[in-house]
Design an enzyme around this catalytic site. Structure first.
Site, short mmCIF file in Angstrom:
data_model
loop_
_atom_site.label_atom_id
_atom_site.label_comp_id
_atom_site.label_asym_id
_atom_site.label_seq_id
_atom_site.Cartn_x
_atom_site.Cartn_y
_atom_site.Cartn_z
N ARG A 13 0.84 -1.20 0.00
CA ARG A 13 0.00 0.00 0.00
C ARG A 13 0.87 1.25 0.00
O ARG A 13 1.14 1.82 -1.05
CB ARG A 13 -0.95 -0.05 1.21
N ASP A 14 1.41 1.63 1.15
CA ASP A 14 2.23 2.84 1.21
C ASP A 14 3.47 2.69 0.33
O ASP A 14 3.89 3.61 -0.37
CB ASP A 14 2.64 3.09 2.67
N HIS A 221 3.67 4.99 12.77
CA HIS A 221 3.92 4.84 11.33
C HIS A 221 4.98 5.87 10.95
O HIS A 221 4.67 7.05 10.79
CB HIS A 221 2.59 5.09 10.60
N HIS A 223 8.02 7.50 8.66
CA HIS A 223 8.77 7.64 7.41
C HIS A 223 10.16 8.10 7.83
O HIS A 223 10.32 8.78 8.83
CB HIS A 223 8.08 8.63 6.46
N CYS A 254 3.51 9.24 0.68
CA CYS A 254 2.21 9.68 0.17
C CYS A 254 2.42 10.72 -0.92
O CYS A 254 3.04 11.76 -0.66
CB CYS A 254 1.39 10.29 1.32
N ASN A 267 8.89 4.85 3.82
CA ASN A 267 8.64 4.37 5.18
C ASN A 267 9.94 3.90 5.81
O ASN A 267 10.91 3.63 5.12
CB ASN A 267 7.69 3.15 5.15
#
Ligand code: HMG
Ligand code: MG
Length: 313
Positions: A13-14, A221, A223, A254, A267
């Site tokens: 996903r990310d 979460h 990065h 993102c 990430n």
């Protein structure tokens, strides 16, 4: 006893949503299979968002259909989740589950829906075309549908440290959004340092702000822009955070956190997270050799996609 830590893999996903070139659904499914072998607690598989906004993940339904047989063949698969911005996305997730139930006898292929908002008004607007308050309104039917279907709901709060457009974000703003999410009835809060600006001090302040308004489980979460993710992980462990997100080989970002002069950062790499947690004596569920293989596979997958679609010289 050192704590057992949950790791959510967000590679598919990310990790892929910000890739400059599309990765084919078949290649994503192959990567998903290597990730399924690692032993993660949770894998965030994809996003049911608008394909006009995130074309990289426009194949969410197809990817789920492709890997459902592999999940069905596993004795104890990890919890699988997907991002959902609104009721339309939730309906697509539920339809995906229904197909997997009918065709592979899986109770819920995806047993968690992850909604997302921000502690920054500007970022919420850029990422979801809505104010923070409007995103929360959109979550009401999503949460109701999740309850009806017996699914869990994770709620991401982006920009808990800083916003690419507004700069530093006050912990009070983080607390305010977390409180409103807890009041809506989500099961988990995920604090996103969307642009990797965190330091141990600012991460501590953001986590404390969230813990001050809710007893819900909190995930971090990160990065990793300035190489400080490991220090931030240690700071979070000191505050009893026991759940972290990471992406194979540190892929990700993102697209709506990018600015003209700065591309959104990746990430924290899963191997870096795992190493930091092991250094602190934490218990992990993952197989390190399988993780190494998955990280190499992820690197090869994006490298091939970038090369194959590069315009001819
Ligand atoms: P909008 O344009 O305001 O939506 O976008 P709308 O309701 O006006 O609908 C416009 C069109 O989109 C319509 O189609 C809808 O049907 C369609 P048309 O009639 O024009 O053909 N649509 C959808 N299609 C598929 N799935 C849906 C959906 N909803 C509407 N769910 C919207 C609003 C929220 C949809 C849009 O802004 C969007 O999809 N944004 C997603 C952005 C995104 O995915 N960003 C990355 C994830 S967040 C992140 O990375 C941060 C995180 O990692 C944590 C951190 O690091 O901080 C989680
Ligand atoms: Mg992110």
């Amino acid at each position: 006893m050192p704590p057992a830590i949950r790791i959510t893999d967000v590679t598919l996903r990310d990790g892929l949503q910000n890739e400059p070139r599309l990765v084919s659904t078949t290649d994503k499914a192959d990567l998903a299979r290597t990730l399924l072998a690692v032993g993660f607690d949770e894998i965030e598989l994809t996003s049911f968002v608008s394909a006009r906004w995130i074309p990289q993940l426009g194949d969410a339904t197809d990817l789920c259909a492709m890997i459902a047989p592999d999940v069905a063949a596993l004795g104890t698969p990890p919890l699988l989740s997907a991002l959902v911005p609104n009721e339309k996305g939730m309906q697509a997730l539920l339809a995906t589950n229904e197909t997997a139930r009918r065709e592979h006898n899986l109770t819920n292929l995806l047993s968690k829906a992850s909604v997302f908002t921000a502690a920054s008004e500007t970022f919420a607007q850029k990422n979801t075309n809505a104010s923070i308050a409007q995103t929360l309104e959109r979550f009401v039917p999503v949460i109701a549908l999740a309850r009806e279907a017996g699914l869990q709901v994770r709620a991401y709060v982006s920009c808990v440290i800083a916003c690419p457009f507004e700069g530093p974000i006050a912990p009070a703003q983080v607390a305010d959004v977390c409180k409103r999410l807890a009041d809506l009835g989500v099961d988990e809060i995920d604090l996103g340092d969307t642009i990797g600006a965190g330091t141990p001090e600012t991460v501590t302040a953001a986590v404390r702000a969230a813990q001050g308004v809710t007893d819900l489980p909190i995930t971090l979460h990160l990065h990793d822009t300035f190489g400080r993710a490991v220090e931030c992980i240690f700071a979070a462990l000191d505050l009893a955070i026991a759940s972290f997100d990471a992406s194979a080989a540190g892929l990700g970002g993102c697209p709506y956190a990018s600015t003209p002069d700065k591309r959104a950062p990746g990430n924290v790499a899963t191997s870096l997270l795992a190493g930091a947690l092991e250094a602190r004596g934490c218990t992990l569920s993952i197989d390190r050799a399988a993780l190494d293989a998955a990280e190499s596979h992820a690197r090869r997958t994006v490298t091939r996609a970038r090369a194959a679609q590069e315009p001819a010289p």
